[in-house]
Design a protein around this motif. Structure first.
Motif, PDB file in Angstrom:
ATOM      1  N   ASP A 153      35.328 -16.405 -11.546  1.00  0.00           N
ATOM      2  CA  ASP A 153      34.378 -16.316 -10.453  1.00  0.00           C
ATOM      3  C   ASP A 153      32.939 -16.460 -10.917  1.00  0.00           C
ATOM      4  O   ASP A 153      32.030 -16.511 -10.104  1.00  0.00           O
ATOM      5  N   GLU A 154      32.731 -16.511 -12.223  1.00  0.00           N
ATOM      6  CA  GLU A 154      31.378 -16.644 -12.727  1.00  0.00           C
ATOM      7  C   GLU A 154      30.938 -18.093 -12.704  1.00  0.00           C
ATOM      8  O   GLU A 154      31.706 -18.998 -12.456  1.00  0.00           O
ATOM      9  N   PHE A 155      29.680 -18.304 -13.022  1.00  0.00           N
ATOM     10  CA  PHE A 155      29.117 -19.654 -13.009  1.00  0.00           C
ATOM     11  C   PHE A 155      29.851 -20.582 -13.970  1.00  0.00           C
ATOM     12  O   PHE A 155      30.118 -20.227 -15.103  1.00  0.00           O
ATOM     13  N   ASP A 156      30.174 -21.743 -13.484  1.00  0.00           N
ATOM     14  CA  ASP A 156      30.848 -22.757 -14.292  1.00  0.00           C
ATOM     15  C   ASP A 156      29.890 -23.921 -14.482  1.00  0.00           C
ATOM     16  O   ASP A 156      29.615 -24.651 -13.540  1.00  0.00           O
ATOM     17  N   PRO A 157      29.352 -24.106 -15.685  1.00  0.00           N
ATOM     18  CA  PRO A 157      28.385 -25.179 -15.898  1.00  0.00           C
ATOM     19  C   PRO A 157      28.939 -26.541 -15.523  1.00  0.00           C
ATOM     20  O   PRO A 157      28.233 -27.384 -15.005  1.00  0.00           O
ATOM     21  N   GLU A 158      30.204 -26.770 -15.821  1.00  0.00           N
ATOM     22  CA  GLU A 158      30.804 -28.065 -15.506  1.00  0.00           C
ATOM     23  C   GLU A 158      30.823 -28.305 -14.012  1.00  0.00           C
ATOM     24  O   GLU A 158      30.490 -29.369 -13.527  1.00  0.00           O
ATOM     25  N   LYS A 186      35.789 -28.813  -6.715  1.00  0.00           N
ATOM     26  CA  LYS A 186      35.094 -27.534  -6.788  1.00  0.00           C
ATOM     27  C   LYS A 186      36.097 -26.393  -6.917  1.00  0.00           C
ATOM     28  O   LYS A 186      37.271 -26.532  -6.597  1.00  0.00           O
ATOM     29  N   LYS A 187      35.585 -25.232  -7.346  1.00  0.00           N
ATOM     30  CA  LYS A 187      36.463 -24.072  -7.555  1.00  0.00           C
ATOM     31  C   LYS A 187      36.154 -22.897  -6.636  1.00  0.00           C
ATOM     32  O   LYS A 187      36.815 -21.872  -6.705  1.00  0.00           O
ATOM     33  N   LYS A 188      35.181 -23.051  -5.779  1.00  0.00           N
ATOM     34  CA  LYS A 188      34.773 -21.916  -4.967  1.00  0.00           C
ATOM     35  C   LYS A 188      35.693 -21.695  -3.777  1.00  0.00           C
ATOM     36  O   LYS A 188      35.692 -20.622  -3.175  1.00  0.00           O
TER      37      LYS A 188
END
Length: 395
Positions: free
Chosen positions: A89-94, A313-315
């Motif tokens: 759930d944290e920031f993913d630079p990619e 996306k992963k959100k």
């Protein structure tokens, strides 16, 4: 050194040992083919999909099974800093980088294109993509003969222009060019400072490869530039990193990167589990057969939305690999996997070992690890990468 959080270890069903851990991966090969919600695509590709790409028919959502155990080999170097891997759930630079492709500092942007989140019917630059869908894999001469010194076929995660990371990995694992073979799981270029030098290194060691999403953007740019046509396709960003790399790329470098197919299948004869191993960059749509995957999905997918659409996306939605493993665990119940799918692309989830799939992007370009799956032994190698000064602000 391979770093796994305790929570991650529990998810994998592992008992961690300090220093060298030996962790054993089961193989994979089967893919569903029933449609949940299929999207059309007018994308021309060179198709040479073999029967080995035909995976078992789907059922899709299944009770989750614990991940198979695997062997992990840690390589110590002078940098023993323990780095905490980001939670999902944290920031993913990619992922953030993919949100919007920005230019180099000070560059003038003529067209700024936002990348689609789900598979488009087509992209304006498609005529310049020149995909090869799948390539036959011929093992190196004498590699299957008994009595020979043990060879290694190493499937390596995203390098992203980190030549020093790749060189460090090869040194640490004592790569032998006469014996070992490397398969790069896409995204050789972009982000790091030495993209074309990484391509040259891959050519030098005769590495095989699959196409990544960043490779794809560079290849589309190069194809357009070589066409001498006017009117930049609206999905290509002028003066972007991909544009700059394409302008500097030699004919030989272009031909090598262009030779990377979307799917590469390692024959079962090489596998420790005697099962085929498919290599893609990002993943697949779990609702369809391997040989029917859209090129956009193979280089971009991270999650599957509630309506069944693949998303980069992963959100929102759920990770494709989880759904994929759910299906196959239900399909074979407690049986052994009949194929393995290896991929890169998803640095935010880092090393992602499941029964039917292995995610190998461990964020080398961000100063974390470069990881590889060894076909003949089932081991996972992870080696420290140098800090190149890249962080979330650079994406």
């Amino acid at each position: 050194m391979l770093i796994l959080s305790l929570d991650h270890a529990r998810k994998l069903g592992l008992v961690l040992l300090v220093t060298f851990s030996t962790l054993t991966i089961s193989g994979i090969d089967g893919a569903p083919s029933q449609h949940l919600a299929k999207r059309g695509a007018d994308i021309a590709v060179s198709t040479s999909a073999s029967a080995s790409l035909e995976l078992p028919q789907p059922g899709f959502f299944a009770d989750r099974q614990p991940a198979a155990s695997f062997k992990a080999v840690e390589f110590d170097d002078d940098d023993d800093d323990q780095e905490q891997q980001p939670d999902d759930d944290e920031f993913d630079p990619e992922e953030e980088e993919e949100e919007e492709d920005g230019p180099e500092a000070g560059a003038v942007v003529i067209n700024k294109a936002k990348q689609p989140s789900t598979p488009p019917k087509s992209l304006p630059s498609d005529p310049y993509a020149h995909y090869t869908y799948e390539k036959p894999y011929a093992p190196a001469a004498n590699s299957l003969q008994p009595g020979k010194k043990a060879r290694r076929t190493m499937i390596i995660g995203d390098v992203h222009g980190s030549l020093v990371g790749l060189n460090g990995f090869l040194k640490q694992v004592k790569f032998d060019a006469k014996l070992d073979e490397v398969i790069l799981a896409g995204d050789l270029v972009a982000k790091g400072p030495q993209s074309l030098e990484v391509v040259d290194k891959a050519r030098q060691i005769q590495a095989r490869c699959v196409r990544g999403n960043h490779d794809d953007k560079v290849l589309r740019w190069k194809g357009f530039l070589d066409s001498k046509k006017k009117g930049i396709p609206s999905d290509l960003v002028e003066n972007s990193e991909h544009h700059i790399i394409a302008k500097k790329m030699s004919k030989e470098q272009y031909q090598y990167l262009l030779s990377c197919p979307l799917i590469l299948t390692v024959p079962k004869e090489l596998s420790v589990k005697k099962i085929p191993i498919h290599v893609v960059h990002a993943g697949i749509d779990p609702s369809d057969n391997m040989s029917k995957q859209l090129p956009w999905v193979l280089v971009n997918v991270r999650n599957i939305l509630k309506d069944g659409s693949p998303s980069r996306k992963k959100k929102k939605g759920e990770g494709w690999a989880q759904l994929f493993n759910d299906f196959h665990s239900k399909r074979v119940k407690q049986g052994e996997p009949d194929f393995l799918l290896t991929y890169g692309h998803d640095a935010g989830r880092s090393l992602n070992v499941k029964k039917w799939s292995i995610g190998l992007d461990t964020g080398c370009v961000y100063g974390r690890k470069l990881s590889a799956y060894v076909v003949e032994t089932g081991e996972v190698y992870s080696v420290n990468c140098p800090d190149l000064g890249l962080n979330s602000d650079d994406d």
